[in-house]
Design a protein around this motif. Structure first.
Motif, PDB file in Angstrom:
ATOM      1  N   PRO A 198       0.799  -1.235   0.000  1.00  0.00           N
ATOM      2  CA  PRO A 198       0.000   0.000   0.000  1.00  0.00           C
ATOM      3  C   PRO A 198       0.828   1.280   0.000  1.00  0.00           C
ATOM      4  O   PRO A 198       0.462   2.265  -0.659  1.00  0.00           O
ATOM      5  CB  PRO A 198      -0.822  -0.119   1.292  1.00  0.00           C
ATOM      6  CG  PRO A 198      -0.949  -1.590   1.521  1.00  0.00           C
ATOM      7  CD  PRO A 198       0.342  -2.181   1.034  1.00  0.00           C
ATOM      8  N   GLU A 199       1.952   1.287   0.704  1.00  0.00           N
ATOM      9  CA  GLU A 199       2.777   2.492   0.750  1.00  0.00           C
ATOM     10  C   GLU A 199       3.432   2.762  -0.602  1.00  0.00           C
ATOM     11  O   GLU A 199       3.577   3.922  -1.021  1.00  0.00           O
ATOM     12  CB  GLU A 199       3.841   2.365   1.843  1.00  0.00           C
ATOM     13  CG  GLU A 199       4.538   3.672   2.165  1.00  0.00           C
ATOM     14  CD  GLU A 199       5.453   3.573   3.369  1.00  0.00           C
ATOM     15  OE1 GLU A 199       6.118   4.579   3.689  1.00  0.00           O
ATOM     16  OE2 GLU A 199       5.518   2.496   3.997  1.00  0.00           O
ATOM     17  N   VAL A 200       3.802   1.700  -1.308  1.00  0.00           N
ATOM     18  CA  VAL A 200       4.376   1.840  -2.649  1.00  0.00           C
ATOM     19  C   VAL A 200       3.315   2.337  -3.627  1.00  0.00           C
ATOM     20  O   VAL A 200       3.569   3.215  -4.458  1.00  0.00           O
ATOM     21  CB  VAL A 200       4.966   0.498  -3.124  1.00  0.00           C
ATOM     22  CG1 VAL A 200       5.450   0.604  -4.571  1.00  0.00           C
ATOM     23  CG2 VAL A 200       6.103   0.060  -2.211  1.00  0.00           C
ATOM     24  N   VAL A 201       2.105   1.768  -3.511  1.00  0.00           N
ATOM     25  CA  VAL A 201       1.004   2.187  -4.382  1.00  0.00           C
ATOM     26  C   VAL A 201       0.668   3.655  -4.154  1.00  0.00           C
ATOM     27  O   VAL A 201       0.460   4.417  -5.106  1.00  0.00           O
ATOM     28  CB  VAL A 201      -0.243   1.310  -4.139  1.00  0.00           C
ATOM     29  CG1 VAL A 201      -1.439   1.850  -4.923  1.00  0.00           C
ATOM     30  CG2 VAL A 201       0.039  -0.131  -4.542  1.00  0.00           C
ATOM     31  N   GLU A 202       0.636   4.079  -2.898  1.00  0.00           N
ATOM     32  CA  GLU A 202       0.301   5.473  -2.579  1.00  0.00           C
ATOM     33  C   GLU A 202       1.325   6.445  -3.181  1.00  0.00           C
ATOM     34  O   GLU A 202       0.954   7.455  -3.786  1.00  0.00           O
ATOM     35  CB  GLU A 202       0.239   5.664  -1.067  1.00  0.00           C
ATOM     36  CG  GLU A 202      -0.139   7.082  -0.647  1.00  0.00           C
ATOM     37  CD  GLU A 202      -0.165   7.252   0.864  1.00  0.00           C
ATOM     38  OE1 GLU A 202      -0.433   8.393   1.327  1.00  0.00           O
ATOM     39  OE2 GLU A 202       0.095   6.276   1.582  1.00  0.00           O
ATOM     40  N   ALA A 203       2.611   6.141  -3.021  1.00  0.00           N
ATOM     41  CA  ALA A 203       3.644   7.015  -3.579  1.00  0.00           C
ATOM     42  C   ALA A 203       3.577   7.031  -5.105  1.00  0.00           C
ATOM     43  O   ALA A 203       3.764   8.087  -5.737  1.00  0.00           O
ATOM     44  CB  ALA A 203       5.023   6.549  -3.114  1.00  0.00           C
ATOM     45  N   SER A 204       3.291   5.884  -5.706  1.00  0.00           N
ATOM     46  CA  SER A 204       3.208   5.805  -7.164  1.00  0.00           C
ATOM     47  C   SER A 204       1.985   6.559  -7.677  1.00  0.00           C
ATOM     48  O   SER A 204       2.033   7.198  -8.733  1.00  0.00           O
ATOM     49  CB  SER A 204       3.157   4.341  -7.600  1.00  0.00           C
ATOM     50  OG  SER A 204       4.324   3.650  -7.200  1.00  0.00           O
ATOM     51  N   TRP A 205       0.879   6.482  -6.937  1.00  0.00           N
ATOM     52  CA  TRP A 205      -0.317   7.216  -7.339  1.00  0.00           C
ATOM     53  C   TRP A 205      -0.083   8.721  -7.267  1.00  0.00           C
ATOM     54  O   TRP A 205      -0.540   9.488  -8.124  1.00  0.00           O
ATOM     55  CB  TRP A 205      -1.497   6.819  -6.473  1.00  0.00           C
ATOM     56  CG  TRP A 205      -2.695   7.701  -6.640  1.00  0.00           C
ATOM     57  CD1 TRP A 205      -3.327   8.436  -5.685  1.00  0.00           C
ATOM     58  CD2 TRP A 205      -3.402   7.976  -7.858  1.00  0.00           C
ATOM     59  NE1 TRP A 205      -4.371   9.153  -6.216  1.00  0.00           N
ATOM     60  CE2 TRP A 205      -4.451   8.889  -7.554  1.00  0.00           C
ATOM     61  CE3 TRP A 205      -3.256   7.549  -9.172  1.00  0.00           C
ATOM     62  CZ2 TRP A 205      -5.313   9.373  -8.513  1.00  0.00           C
ATOM     63  CZ3 TRP A 205      -4.128   8.043 -10.131  1.00  0.00           C
ATOM     64  CH2 TRP A 205      -5.150   8.930  -9.799  1.00  0.00           C
ATOM     65  N   LYS A 206       0.645   9.162  -6.248  1.00  0.00           N
ATOM     66  CA  LYS A 206       0.984  10.590  -6.159  1.00  0.00           C
ATOM     67  C   LYS A 206       1.822  11.018  -7.360  1.00  0.00           C
ATOM     68  O   LYS A 206       1.678  12.148  -7.858  1.00  0.00           O
ATOM     69  CB  LYS A 206       1.728  10.868  -4.859  1.00  0.00           C
ATOM     70  CG  LYS A 206       0.845  10.816  -3.615  1.00  0.00           C
ATOM     71  CD  LYS A 206       1.635  11.128  -2.359  1.00  0.00           C
ATOM     72  CE  LYS A 206       0.743  11.085  -1.128  1.00  0.00           C
ATOM     73  NZ  LYS A 206       1.509  11.340   0.125  1.00  0.00           N
ATOM     74  N   ALA A 207       2.695  10.125  -7.835  1.00  0.00           N
ATOM     75  CA  ALA A 207       3.482  10.436  -9.028  1.00  0.00           C
ATOM     76  C   ALA A 207       2.580  10.588 -10.247  1.00  0.00           C
ATOM     77  O   ALA A 207       2.781  11.488 -11.076  1.00  0.00           O
ATOM     78  CB  ALA A 207       4.523   9.341  -9.261  1.00  0.00           C
TER      79      ALA A 207
END
Length: 365
Positions: free
Chosen positions: A150-159
């Motif tokens: 989830p933390e990786v997905v969140e950072a990628s979504w912000k990108a």
């Protein structure tokens, strides 16, 4: 013993080009060369918090033969550095296959990596400054995109949101039979790896790590029928991804997290004996195989840091063949909006040569 992650010595730093990634991230060198057959440029770049470009298959001339999934590319600290490195590496010698291909117009001129945003009328320049990525179309396979920590997905979504704010348009795409495409890549790289290391595997005076021996044995166990079936799946993937997505839907890049998990911590004793963990490898490589199986360019760029460990989080842009200039253009603007940290284990070996005092000394001499 292998290299250590410069952000935290107790965590992995990636695959077979991890030494190159660590050297760049730690400030030892400004540029390193990696070889990517299964994410070995992009995965170490992601784990060490640097930029890694695995170009189109054959884009960078190399004498390394025998692998149909492998490419050579630059690993650097910044997008400017990776653009310059790609500009140099993709230059080819006259009268070679690469030179003839470029002259035939199949490959864009490497100079296209340079920014042309300073051309046009004043009104056009103002629009470009406000929305520099207007006109770019980004493909997102959402079901696959969210299949990470989830933390990786969140950072990628912000990108992705950042790219949207810069003018890019996000398009929902679907890549059918993705699991089969990943399996085909596994068959190809294992069988080709087994052929390349067959001689060393049978020599009594060569010592191979146990994990390497297991990989060679797995590749040797594959049949010719399975290897040919992987080629059929590769052909299918080229039609679906290159034709149906990139060309028919006018997609400039498919974006996703770079890793299928946060940077993992190795098991006890792995430095002394190595480690064979197929499940972990598959999870790590969840977003890797298409670039290798289909020969497409992929770029990894850091877009955040894990809250508890401070380890980097990488983001991938996957392009159509010969579209490195588009990936570099997109990532250049994304980089300007993303946080960047130097790892705690950093030695700026170039600082003494770039300081004002050294310039005065050079001028006097």
């Amino acid at each position: 013993d292998g290299p250590h992650n410069p952000h935290d010595l107790h965590y992995y730093c990636g695959g077979s080009s991890s030494g190159s990634a660590v050297a760049v991230a730690a400030g030892i060198v400004p540029l390193a060369i990696g070889i990517d057959g299964g994410g070995s440029i992009r995965v170490p770049a992601s784990m060490s918090g640097i930029v890694g470009l695995a170009p189109t298959f054959g884009r960078v001339p190399t004498r390394r033969g025998g692998f149909s999934v492998t490419k050579t590319g630059p690993m650097t600290a910044t997008m400017l550095d990776v653009a310059v490195a790609h500009l140099v590496l993709s230059q080819v010698q006259p009268e070679t296959w690469h030179h003839r291909t470029m002259l035939a117009g199949l490959v864009p001129d490497p100079m296209l990596v340079l920014d042309e945003s300073d051309k046009g009328t004043q009104e056009q320049l103002q629009q470009q400054q406000q929305s520099p990525l207007k006109g770019y179309r980004l493909g997102v396979f959402w079901d696959h995109f969210v299949d990470s920590d989830p933390e990786v997905v969140e950072a990628s979504w912000k990108a992705v949101e950042t790219l949207q704010n810069l003018g890019a348009h996000v398009v929902n795409v679907t890549i059918p039979h993705l699991r089969e495409l990943h399996l085909a890549h596994g068959v190809k790289i294992l069988s080709e790896f087994a052929i390349a290391w067959d001689g060393a595997f049978h020599k009594t005076n060569v010592t191979l790590e146990a994990n390497t021996q297991i990989m060679i044995a797995m590749g040797k166990a594959l049949s010719a029928t399975e290897a040919m079936a992987a080629e059929y799946v590769r052909t299918y993937g080229i039609h679906v991804v290159c034709r149906d997505i990139f060309r028919d839907q006018s997609i400039d890049a498919i974006v996703s997290p770079m890793l299928g998990l946060k940077v993992p911590k190795p098991t006890h004793g792995y430095r002394g004996y190595g480690e064979s963990n197929t499940a972990l490898v598959y999870q790590t490589m969840r977003y890797v195989p298409l670039a290798n199986l289909l020969g497409l360019p992929g770029l990894s760029i850091p877009v955040g840091y894990e809250e508890d460990t401070g380890l980097p989080i990488g983001f991938q842009l996957l392009g159509d063949a010969w579209s490195e200039h588009k990936l570099i253009h997109l990532a250049k603007y994304l980089e300007a909006e993303m946080p960047r940290r130097r790892p705690p284990h950093f030695a700026d070996v170039l600082a003494p040569f770039l300081s004002p005092e050294s310039e005065e000394t050079t001028d006097q001499s």
